[in-house]
Design a protein around this motif. Structure first.
Motif, PDB file in Angstrom:
ATOM      1  N   SER A  83      -1.688  -2.224 -22.351  1.00  0.00           N
ATOM      2  CA  SER A  83      -1.223  -3.057 -23.193  1.00  0.00           C
ATOM      3  C   SER A  83      -2.172  -4.168 -23.160  1.00  0.00           C
ATOM      4  O   SER A  83      -2.675  -4.559 -22.188  1.00  0.00           O
ATOM      5  CB  SER A  83       0.245  -3.164 -23.392  1.00  0.00           C
ATOM      6  N   HIS A  84      -1.896  -4.229 -24.042  1.00  0.00           N
ATOM      7  CA  HIS A  84      -3.393  -5.944 -24.692  1.00  0.00           C
ATOM      8  C   HIS A  84      -2.872  -6.311 -23.895  1.00  0.00           C
ATOM      9  O   HIS A  84      -3.322  -7.950 -23.829  1.00  0.00           O
ATOM     10  CB  HIS A  84      -3.364  -6.050 -26.027  1.00  0.00           C
ATOM     11  N   ASP A  85      -0.901  -6.894 -23.668  1.00  0.00           N
ATOM     12  CA  ASP A  85      -0.754  -7.915 -22.712  1.00  0.00           C
ATOM     13  C   ASP A  85      -1.106  -7.764 -20.757  1.00  0.00           C
ATOM     14  O   ASP A  85      -0.491  -8.616 -20.741  1.00  0.00           O
ATOM     15  CB  ASP A  85       1.087  -7.702 -22.828  1.00  0.00           C
ATOM     16  N   ASP A  86      -1.265  -6.860 -20.837  1.00  0.00           N
ATOM     17  CA  ASP A  86      -1.864  -6.657 -19.482  1.00  0.00           C
ATOM     18  C   ASP A  86      -2.920  -7.355 -18.770  1.00  0.00           C
ATOM     19  O   ASP A  86      -3.969  -6.979 -18.782  1.00  0.00           O
ATOM     20  CB  ASP A  86      -2.028  -5.126 -19.076  1.00  0.00           C
ATOM     21  N   THR A  87      -2.877  -9.403 -18.496  1.00  0.00           N
ATOM     22  CA  THR A  87      -3.891  -9.468 -18.403  1.00  0.00           C
ATOM     23  C   THR A  87      -3.847 -10.138 -17.053  1.00  0.00           C
ATOM     24  O   THR A  87      -5.275 -10.884 -16.626  1.00  0.00           O
ATOM     25  CB  THR A  87      -3.876 -10.524 -19.883  1.00  0.00           C
ATOM     26  N   ASP A  88      -2.823  -9.897 -16.438  1.00  0.00           N
ATOM     27  CA  ASP A  88      -2.340 -10.697 -15.201  1.00  0.00           C
ATOM     28  C   ASP A  88      -3.449  -9.597 -14.403  1.00  0.00           C
ATOM     29  O   ASP A  88      -3.287  -8.375 -13.507  1.00  0.00           O
ATOM     30  CB  ASP A  88      -1.359 -10.610 -14.497  1.00  0.00           C
ATOM     31  N   VAL A  89      -4.057 -10.461 -13.666  1.00  0.00           N
ATOM     32  CA  VAL A  89      -5.830 -10.322 -12.754  1.00  0.00           C
ATOM     33  C   VAL A  89      -5.017  -9.421 -11.898  1.00  0.00           C
ATOM     34  O   VAL A  89      -5.311  -7.500 -11.179  1.00  0.00           O
ATOM     35  CB  VAL A  89      -6.991 -11.087 -12.560  1.00  0.00           C
ATOM     36  N   ALA A  90      -4.257 -10.285 -10.772  1.00  0.00           N
ATOM     37  CA  ALA A  90      -3.518  -9.224  -9.971  1.00  0.00           C
ATOM     38  C   ALA A  90      -2.696  -8.316  -9.590  1.00  0.00           C
ATOM     39  O   ALA A  90      -2.642  -7.143  -8.945  1.00  0.00           O
ATOM     40  CB  ALA A  90      -2.682 -10.631  -9.171  1.00  0.00           C
ATOM     41  N   ALA A  91      -1.913  -8.026 -11.194  1.00  0.00           N
ATOM     42  CA  ALA A  91      -0.988  -6.945 -11.608  1.00  0.00           C
ATOM     43  C   ALA A  91      -2.233  -6.131 -11.853  1.00  0.00           C
ATOM     44  O   ALA A  91      -1.658  -4.916 -11.704  1.00  0.00           O
ATOM     45  CB  ALA A  91       0.001  -7.271 -12.241  1.00  0.00           C
ATOM     46  N   VAL A  92      -3.054  -6.242 -12.158  1.00  0.00           N
ATOM     47  CA  VAL A  92      -3.643  -4.792 -12.541  1.00  0.00           C
ATOM     48  C   VAL A  92      -4.972  -4.707 -12.035  1.00  0.00           C
ATOM     49  O   VAL A  92      -4.800  -3.519 -11.361  1.00  0.00           O
ATOM     50  CB  VAL A  92      -4.415  -5.309 -14.064  1.00  0.00           C
ATOM     51  N   ALA A  93      -5.283  -5.631 -11.219  1.00  0.00           N
ATOM     52  CA  ALA A  93      -6.162  -5.434  -9.745  1.00  0.00           C
ATOM     53  C   ALA A  93      -5.230  -3.833  -8.613  1.00  0.00           C
ATOM     54  O   ALA A  93      -4.828  -2.808  -8.072  1.00  0.00           O
ATOM     55  CB  ALA A  93      -6.528  -5.985  -8.954  1.00  0.00           C
ATOM     56  N   ALA A  94      -3.883  -4.242  -8.460  1.00  0.00           N
ATOM     57  CA  ALA A  94      -2.822  -3.767  -7.801  1.00  0.00           C
ATOM     58  C   ALA A  94      -2.426  -1.887  -8.925  1.00  0.00           C
ATOM     59  O   ALA A  94      -2.262  -0.530  -7.775  1.00  0.00           O
ATOM     60  CB  ALA A  94      -1.612  -4.132  -7.751  1.00  0.00           C
ATOM     61  N   ARG A  95      -2.318  -1.825 -10.062  1.00  0.00           N
ATOM     62  CA  ARG A  95      -2.336  -0.400 -10.933  1.00  0.00           C
ATOM     63  C   ARG A  95      -3.963   0.514 -10.141  1.00  0.00           C
ATOM     64  O   ARG A  95      -3.448   1.802  -9.969  1.00  0.00           O
ATOM     65  CB  ARG A  95      -1.586  -0.842 -12.003  1.00  0.00           C
ATOM     66  N   LEU A  96      -5.305  -0.677 -10.580  1.00  0.00           N
ATOM     67  CA  LEU A  96      -6.579  -0.006 -10.436  1.00  0.00           C
ATOM     68  C   LEU A  96      -6.240   0.293  -9.312  1.00  0.00           C
ATOM     69  O   LEU A  96      -6.604   2.132  -9.286  1.00  0.00           O
ATOM     70  CB  LEU A  96      -7.108  -0.866 -10.716  1.00  0.00           C
ATOM     71  N   ASP A  97      -6.245  -0.058  -8.094  1.00  0.00           N
ATOM     72  CA  ASP A  97      -6.271   0.227  -6.705  1.00  0.00           C
ATOM     73  C   ASP A  97      -5.688   1.558  -5.840  1.00  0.00           C
ATOM     74  O   ASP A  97      -5.435   2.839  -5.650  1.00  0.00           O
ATOM     75  CB  ASP A  97      -5.658  -0.615  -5.746  1.00  0.00           C
ATOM     76  N   ALA A  98      -4.034   1.653  -6.750  1.00  0.00           N
ATOM     77  CA  ALA A  98      -3.102   3.150  -6.726  1.00  0.00           C
ATOM     78  C   ALA A  98      -3.845   3.855  -7.539  1.00  0.00           C
ATOM     79  O   ALA A  98      -3.497   4.820  -7.066  1.00  0.00           O
ATOM     80  CB  ALA A  98      -1.552   2.609  -7.326  1.00  0.00           C
ATOM     81  N   ALA A  99      -4.543   3.333  -8.504  1.00  0.00           N
ATOM     82  CA  ALA A  99      -5.064   4.824  -9.583  1.00  0.00           C
ATOM     83  C   ALA A  99      -5.591   5.104  -8.646  1.00  0.00           C
ATOM     84  O   ALA A  99      -6.513   6.642  -8.660  1.00  0.00           O
ATOM     85  CB  ALA A  99      -5.349   4.337 -10.903  1.00  0.00           C
ATOM     86  N   VAL A 100      -6.397   3.892  -8.154  1.00  0.00           N
ATOM     87  CA  VAL A 100      -8.359   4.792  -8.009  1.00  0.00           C
ATOM     88  C   VAL A 100      -7.958   6.147  -6.086  1.00  0.00           C
ATOM     89  O   VAL A 100      -8.387   7.045  -6.010  1.00  0.00           O
ATOM     90  CB  VAL A 100      -8.962   3.838  -6.537  1.00  0.00           C
ATOM     91  N   ARG A 101      -6.456   5.253  -5.582  1.00  0.00           N
ATOM     92  CA  ARG A 101      -6.569   5.538  -4.256  1.00  0.00           C
ATOM     93  C   ARG A 101      -5.717   7.388  -4.442  1.00  0.00           C
ATOM     94  O   ARG A 101      -5.392   8.327  -4.081  1.00  0.00           O
ATOM     95  CB  ARG A 101      -5.204   4.952  -3.773  1.00  0.00           C
ATOM     96  N   GLN A 102      -4.892   7.197  -6.012  1.00  0.00           N
ATOM     97  CA  GLN A 102      -4.294   8.172  -5.922  1.00  0.00           C
ATOM     98  C   GLN A 102      -5.016   9.118  -6.173  1.00  0.00           C
ATOM     99  O   GLN A 102      -4.537  10.751  -5.872  1.00  0.00           O
ATOM    100  CB  GLN A 102      -4.031   7.999  -6.954  1.00  0.00           C
ATOM    101  N   LEU A 103      -6.135   8.850  -6.895  1.00  0.00           N
ATOM    102  CA  LEU A 103      -7.732   9.985  -7.186  1.00  0.00           C
ATOM    103  C   LEU A 103      -7.922  10.457  -6.241  1.00  0.00           C
ATOM    104  O   LEU A 103      -8.224  11.650  -5.799  1.00  0.00           O
ATOM    105  CB  LEU A 103      -8.387   9.611  -8.226  1.00  0.00           C
ATOM    106  N   GLY A 104      -8.585   9.685  -5.312  1.00  0.00           N
ATOM    107  CA  GLY A 104      -9.174   9.817  -3.817  1.00  0.00           C
ATOM    108  C   GLY A 104      -8.194  11.065  -3.250  1.00  0.00           C
ATOM    109  O   GLY A 104      -8.656  11.063  -2.605  1.00  0.00           O
ATOM    110  N   ALA A 105      -7.094  10.391  -2.916  1.00  0.00           N
ATOM    111  CA  ALA A 105      -6.024  11.265  -2.150  1.00  0.00           C
ATOM    112  C   ALA A 105      -6.005  12.854  -2.693  1.00  0.00           C
ATOM    113  O   ALA A 105      -5.988  13.630  -2.382  1.00  0.00           O
ATOM    114  CB  ALA A 105      -4.784  11.085  -2.268  1.00  0.00           C
ATOM    115  N   ARG A 106      -5.754  12.998  -4.359  1.00  0.00           N
ATOM    116  CA  ARG A 106      -5.675  14.096  -4.850  1.00  0.00           C
ATOM    117  C   ARG A 106      -7.398  15.134  -4.564  1.00  0.00           C
ATOM    118  O   ARG A 106      -7.195  16.191  -4.123  1.00  0.00           O
ATOM    119  CB  ARG A 106      -5.356  13.908  -6.431  1.00  0.00           C
ATOM    120  N   ARG A 107      -8.625  13.777  -4.394  1.00  0.00           N
ATOM    121  CA  ARG A 107      -9.625  15.158  -4.167  1.00  0.00           C
ATOM    122  C   ARG A 107     -10.141  15.307  -2.955  1.00  0.00           C
ATOM    123  O   ARG A 107     -11.319  15.239  -2.339  1.00  0.00           O
ATOM    124  CB  ARG A 107     -10.798  14.238  -4.720  1.00  0.00           C
ATOM    125  N   GLY A 108      -9.597  14.206  -2.094  1.00  0.00           N
ATOM    126  CA  GLY A 108      -9.547  14.888  -0.303  1.00  0.00           C
ATOM    127  C   GLY A 108     -10.635  13.243   0.003  1.00  0.00           C
ATOM    128  O   GLY A 108     -11.474  14.307   1.169  1.00  0.00           O
TER     129      GLY A 108
END
Length: 259
Positions: free
Chosen positions: A232-257
């Motif tokens: 959302s437009h309120d998601d501007t906390d860099v640490a929180a966004v970094a955690a979500r991005l890290d999880a998304a990238v790792r989930q994508l990587g785990a799914r693709r091996g």
């Protein structure tokens, strides 16, 4: 007088048009405003229409060929069916909304090389169209986009470049989309070439499209894999966004091996 009218049609002694922006800076979902001033030439001259257009320079690929072309993606009519008398000066204000998915061209004080968005004033006159010059518009990212860029830097990704590709991805509202490219952090080097990020922004927030360009091995071919993260437009906390991005990238990587 007939000769003067002919010369005006050919561009000699005709009216002059100047566009001045209130500010050259804007954002996706923001506004562009300014004034078009028309100064009459040596004779009265008729205009069918005067309009201002937002234009982006995009990359086009077809087969083995690629080139750049200008694409209009926003416009406002300034005047229609008007006659400017000789020597007359008329100033006409305008303003219109910038599409939410407009690519950004500037981050902080840094202009992204190769990115170009501008405002063009087009004058439709009987017998032809004056395309006008392109005045630069500096599009700055929204706070949520800045948070994503800073979060990726915090995760070890380094900026590689940006471009605008002609075409659509799921959720596109424009005939092109922006890709912001990053080198991977040290621990992912050797497994992926780069991370490409596309923002599909709207009034509620942004879909962050993450596309990974994989490295090919001796027995496998590299290919692109993608995922999405909604902010959302309120998601501007860099640490929180970094955690979500890290999880998304790792989930994508785990799914693709590759993680």
């Amino acid at each position: 007088m007939a000769f003067k009218k002919l010369m005006a049609r050919l561009g000699a002694g005709n009216a002059q048009v100047e566009t001045v922006l209130v500010s050259p800076d804007t954002t996706p979902g923001g506004t562009v405003a300014g004034t078009v001033t028309v100064t009459g030439g040596s004779v009265a001259q008729q205009f069918d229409r005067i309009r201002v257009e937002l234009v982006a320079t995009v990359e086009v690929e077809s087969g083995d060929a690629s080139w750049r072309e200008d694409v209009t993606f926003g416009a406002a009519v300034v005047a229609e069916g008007s006659t400017i008398e000789a020597g007359e000066q008329r100033s006409i204000p305008f303003g219109f909304d910038v599409p939410w998915q407009c690519p950004f061209t500037t981050v902080g004080q840094w202009h992204l090389r190769g990115m170009r968005v501008g405002l063009r004033t087009r004058v439709d006159i009987p017998g032809g169209v004056d395309p006008g010059d392109l005045d630069a518009v500096h599009v700055r990212p929204l706070p949520v986009q800045v948070a994503v860029l800073e979060a990726l830097e915090r995760l070890g990704f380094s900026f590689r470049g940006a471009d605008v590709e002609k075409g659509r991805v799921r959720g596109s509202e424009l005939p092109f989309y922006q890709e912001v490219e990053f080198w991977p952090p040290r621990e992912l080097r050797g497994r992926i070439n780069e991370l490409e990020v596309t923002f599909l922004t709207d009034h509620q927030g942004a879909d962050v499209v993450l596309e990974v360009d994989r490295r090919g091995g001796l027995l496998s071919e590299g290919r692109d894999v993608a995922g999405r993260l909604r902010l959302s437009h309120d998601d501007t906390d860099v640490a929180a966004v970094a955690a979500r991005l890290d999880a998304a990238v790792r989930q994508l990587g785990a799914r693709r091996g590759w993680l």
